[in-house]
Design a protein around this motif. Sequence first.
Motif, PDB file in Angstrom:
ATOM      1  N   VAL A 183      18.668  26.300  24.381  1.00 34.21           N
ATOM      2  CA  VAL A 183      17.685  25.652  25.260  1.00 34.21           C
ATOM      3  C   VAL A 183      17.354  24.229  24.818  1.00 34.21           C
ATOM      4  CG1 VAL A 183      16.594  27.793  26.037  1.00 34.21           C
ATOM      5  CG2 VAL A 183      15.818  26.712  23.912  1.00 34.21           C
TER       6      VAL A 183
ATOM      7  N   GLU B   3      16.826  22.007  27.784  1.00 34.01           N
ATOM      8  CA  GLU B   3      15.585  22.349  28.477  1.00 34.01           C
ATOM      9  C   GLU B   3      14.363  21.829  27.725  1.00 34.01           C
ATOM     10  OE1 GLU B   3      18.119  24.384  28.132  1.00 34.01           O
ATOM     11  OE2 GLU B   3      18.700  24.591  30.235  1.00 34.01           O
TER      12      GLU B   3
ATOM     13  N   THR C 293      11.889  19.125  29.308  1.00 30.95           N
ATOM     14  CA  THR C 293      10.450  19.405  29.396  1.00 30.95           C
ATOM     15  C   THR C 293       9.634  18.262  28.816  1.00 30.95           C
ATOM     16  OG1 THR C 293      10.840  21.795  29.272  1.00 30.95           O
ATOM     17  CG2 THR C 293       8.636  21.011  28.704  1.00 30.95           C
TER      18      THR C 293
ATOM     19  N   ASN D 122      18.155  21.002  37.657  1.00 35.67           N
ATOM     20  CA  ASN D 122      18.601  22.243  37.008  1.00 35.67           C
ATOM     21  C   ASN D 122      20.001  22.116  36.416  1.00 35.67           C
ATOM     22  OD1 ASN D 122      16.182  23.646  37.843  1.00 35.67           O
ATOM     23  ND2 ASN D 122      17.068  23.687  39.901  1.00 35.67           N
TER      24      ASN D 122
ATOM     25  N   ASN E 121      22.217  21.533  32.927  1.00 36.78           N
ATOM     26  CA  ASN E 121      22.093  21.778  31.487  1.00 36.78           C
ATOM     27  C   ASN E 121      22.704  20.615  30.695  1.00 36.78           C
ATOM     28  OD1 ASN E 121      20.969  23.765  29.772  1.00 36.78           O
ATOM     29  ND2 ASN E 121      23.006  24.269  29.037  1.00 36.78           N
TER      30      ASN E 121
ATOM     31  N   ASN F  30      16.910  19.642  33.205  1.00 37.97           N
ATOM     32  CA  ASN F  30      16.307  20.963  33.345  1.00 37.97           C
ATOM     33  C   ASN F  30      15.088  21.039  32.439  1.00 37.97           C
ATOM     34  OD1 ASN F  30      16.006  23.486  34.410  1.00 37.97           O
ATOM     35  ND2 ASN F  30      17.851  24.360  33.521  1.00 37.97           N
ATOM     36  N   THR F  31      14.206  21.967  32.723  1.00 35.61           N
ATOM     37  CA  THR F  31      13.028  22.198  31.893  1.00 35.61           C
ATOM     38  C   THR F  31      12.929  23.687  31.583  1.00 35.61           C
ATOM     39  OG1 THR F  31      11.507  22.558  33.752  1.00 35.61           O
ATOM     40  CG2 THR F  31      11.835  20.280  33.018  1.00 35.61           C
TER      41      THR F  31
ATOM     42  N   LEU G  80      13.902  26.769  34.028  1.00 39.28           N
ATOM     43  CA  LEU G  80      14.879  27.766  33.577  1.00 39.28           C
ATOM     44  C   LEU G  80      14.337  29.178  33.790  1.00 39.28           C
ATOM     45  CD1 LEU G  80      17.549  28.338  31.872  1.00 39.28           C
ATOM     46  CD2 LEU G  80      16.010  28.442  29.911  1.00 39.28           C
TER      47      LEU G  80
END
Length: 326
Positions: free
Chosen positions: A82, A85, A89, A258, A260, A271-272, A276
């Motif tokens: 992640v 992500e 974020t 969205n 990666n 993406n966050t 996700l």
Amino acid sequence: MANATLSDLAESASISSPPSTMEIAKDRVFRGLTRGFAWLTVLVVFLVVYEVATKAMPAISEHGFRFVTSSTWDVQNEEFGVLPEIWGTLYSSLLALLIGGFFGVSIAIFLTQDFLPHRVEWAFKNIVELLAAIPSVVYGLWGIFVVIPMLRPVAGWLHENLGWIPFFKTSLSGPGMLPAALVLSIMILPTVSAISRDALSNVPRKLKEAAFGLGATRWEAIIGVIVPTASTGIFGALVLGFGRALGETMALAMLVGNSNQMSLSLFSPGNTLASLLANHFPEAGEREEPVLMYAALILLAITLLVNICGAFVLKHASARMRGATK
């Protein structure tokens, strides 16, 4: 005259009389209820963390810290990470905070420093507060059909002429980081504006009058006296706005792309963590669900860490300001 004196004495006697047994009992019950609700809030937070951590334990045991540093999300091969992500974020939230924080504090200054008649000020204040009542899915649709088409020509020009700058090295083909950050900044605007407005309103008017008496202009008094005095409350507003941006889900899922990947480009999709979770949980299998709970635990940890650091800085800033005024 004598009757008035006697009534005044009776009222003062009733005011100064000790509380009755019933009043003492009500006070104790109220105190117990408020204390109980306060501890209940703390208990709910711990229960949420416990439940998420318990369900994430299989993924934590299997993937460990590699889950945080990896950028692969492959359900078929059971490879999960992640890092993009987490980057998305923090990047989208910081961009939203820069934009929404600037405009939120500016609106607060505009609405508290007598720039507008009272009725117009009241109307503007309510319009800004109404932004908080708009559902996030509506923000997402507005971003898709209005913000992205509006930004696309500007993004194309910046990419063609300033593409050597990392922030403009890709074009905006659709959803991307900048549209998501712009919409997110509008979503946090009511929070930042309302709390900053309260902080500026609580600045004693005598400070402003003293600045005028020393020869300061209107803007010198605002920038040099009023805003620094209210800086603790404004910082609290920014921390709350940042926390609000970190957890936003639906609008980001619709606008961020969205994808990666990690990129500094404002026009690149990303993406966050919240996106996700929203996109993968409805179809998550037994192997993917603990991994998603692990991602939720990381998001919860980031949010709690931001709020704890904000409270720490706020406390020390308040203490330093109190020491400076002594």
